[in-house]
Design an enzyme around this catalytic site. Structure first.
Site, PDB file in Angstrom:
ATOM      1  N   HIS A  54     -99.756  77.602 120.205  1.00 13.04           N
ATOM      2  CA  HIS A  54    -101.163  77.278 120.011  1.00 13.04           C
ATOM      3  C   HIS A  54    -101.825  77.135 121.377  1.00 13.04           C
ATOM      4  O   HIS A  54    -101.172  76.765 122.361  1.00 13.04           O
ATOM      5  CB  HIS A  54    -101.344  75.967 119.232  1.00 13.04           C
ATOM      6  N   GLU A  77    -105.133  78.426 112.328  1.00 14.32           N
ATOM      7  CA  GLU A  77    -104.300  77.246 112.558  1.00 14.32           C
ATOM      8  C   GLU A  77    -105.110  76.050 113.051  1.00 14.32           C
ATOM      9  O   GLU A  77    -104.594  75.127 113.658  1.00 14.32           O
ATOM     10  CB  GLU A  77    -103.166  77.599 113.524  1.00 14.32           C
ATOM     11  N   CYS A  83    -101.143  67.397 119.240  1.00 14.60           N
ATOM     12  CA  CYS A  83    -100.805  67.949 117.926  1.00 14.60           C
ATOM     13  C   CYS A  83    -101.027  66.923 116.822  1.00 14.60           C
ATOM     14  O   CYS A  83    -101.386  67.269 115.698  1.00 14.60           O
ATOM     15  CB  CYS A  83     -99.346  68.401 117.891  1.00 14.60           C
TER      16      CYS A  83
END
Length: 417
Positions: free
Chosen positions: A231, A163, A348
């Site tokens: 995350h 990711e 992000c």
């Protein structure tokens, strides 16, 4: 020019909606099926980039992906007009806006061949993100086409989840010096999947020709994943010699700290205890999903979402830290509520790339004037609202596709159409 850290922000796409597709992302689930505001969301992102420029930071952009993803739907034997609600939602997702998941980046001072390496993330855990990598890779290959400066890799095979930079940190005495790269992987998170696999981390370290003696593999705390830290960047962020983290970020906190202390000159841990900020507050406020940056004035600055100011435990901790002699000297607050409601904070929205800006395709670099042009396109073409019941509406689909094309044309990037 010397190497500079460039923040590449994803422009929020015109299909931005709240379909609640991200298992383990509590904000995404909580706001599922609410009415989204794509125009406001994209303009919030532009203002965040404008604030970065005012701090003296170098700023780049990534473009929205084609939505709906007609090629992906065709590989599934359907079209946006014929797809069921679930497939339509997955094909319309604007989640590529979260550029921290675009790729993992190792700058030239860390790599064996002296180029900046970027490996596009496969994002294989979530269906709505699993088809992003092709369009992301196409942008990376254009933006970082200078082969003397950059090496761009395709994704790790999809059997292993990757990711991107959201699970990767870099620590160093200063940005231009050789650093220590920290890859954070997961094993379990209760009912939620661990999205980053250690096998993917190790493959990327090999692709990037990193020194094994200066590479750390750290397991994310299962408690953090279960609490909604899908995350690592929801519970930890690093900048130069500083690691800013929640005490429950890592499965073996002491091993991570010991490794950093051994390898990073002047390493400093800024740790927030669960007693001061419960992990639930950290996740809700996105205290750690912040941009920790080094402006030219030398005062390390934390860029937090407005939700951090509105969470009493978080704001109290920040005020105490600022009043002391800690390494974080300033806090800047940005409004990215539309992104936050879908589970993505300031960190992000951006991918950090250490490079000479002159080696980057200039169409991906922005100044205040270019941001004005981008904002004008958004104002003119982005939908004002989207409700999930209308994702397959032909008029909405046409608006979204025309809006993206207008932006590509404005930036002379129609080749990405």
């Amino acid at each position: 020019m010397p190497l500079r850290e460039i923040n590449f922000d994803g422009i929020v796409g015109p299909s931005h909606n709240y379909a609640g597709l991200s298992l383990g992302n509590l904000a995404s689930t909580r706001n599922a099926r609410q009415v989204s505001q794509p125009r406001a969301a994209a303009l919030e992102g532009v203002e965040k980039m404008r604030a970065n420029l005012q701090l003296g930071l170098a700023q780049g952009i990534f473009l929205p992906h084609p939505r709906p993803d007609r090629d992906w739907l065709a590989r599934l034997g359907t079209t946006i007009e014929q797809a069921d609600d679930a497939l339509a939602a997955n094909a319309m997702s604007a989640s590529a806006m979260w550029a921290a998941n675009a790729a993992t980046v190792s700058p030239a001072p860390d790599t064996g061949d002296g180029t900046c390496h970027l490996t596009v993330a496969n994002l294989r855990t979530m269906p709505h993100r699993s088809h992003e990598w092709q369009a992301t890779l196409a942008q990376l290959q254009v933006a970082f086409a200078d082969r003397a400066a950059f090496t761009v890799h395709g994704p790790v095979p999809g059997v292993f989840g990757d990711e991107g930079a959201a699970n990767h940190m870099r620590l160093c005495a200063s940005h231009g010096e050789s650093g220590v790269e920290v890859f954070v992987y997961g094993r379990t998170g209760g009912a939620f999947p661990a999205r980053q696999h250690i096998e993917a981390c190790k493959a990327i370290a090999r692709f990037h020709q990193l020194d094994p003696e200066r590479t750390i593999f750290a397991e994310q705390s299962p408690q953090a994943i279960e609490a909604g830290a899908f995350h690592n960047d929801v519970v930890a962020v690093a900048n130069e010699r500083v690691l800013f983290a929640h005490e429950q970020a890592f499965a073996d906190r002491d091993a991570v700290v010991a490794g950093c202390e051994r390898l990073v000159p002047g390493f400093e841990l800024v740790e927030v205890s669960a007693a001061d900020v419960p992990i639930a507050d950290a996740v809700t406020s996105y205290l750690f999903n912040a941009q920790l940056v080094s402006p030219p004035d030398g005062e390390m600055t934390l860029i937090v979402p407005s939700e951090a100011r509105e969470t009493p435990s978080v704001w109290a901790w920040l005020q105490r830290h600022l009043s002391g002699n800690g390494p974080i000297r300033k806090v800047e607050v940005v409004d990215v509520r539309q992104s936050m409601a879908n589970g993505g904070g300031p960190a992000c929205l951006r991918l950090r790339v250490l490079a000479d800006p002159a080696t980057v395709d200039p169409r991906f670099m922005v100044d205040a004037a270019k941001l004005d042009r981008i904002a004008a396109v958004i104002e003119a073409h982005w939908p004002q609202t989207i409700g999930n019941d209308g994702l397959r509406d032909p008029a909405l689909v046409e608006t979204i596709e025309r809006a993206r094309l207008a932006l590509l044309n404005e930036l002379d990037l129609a080749q990405l159409a």
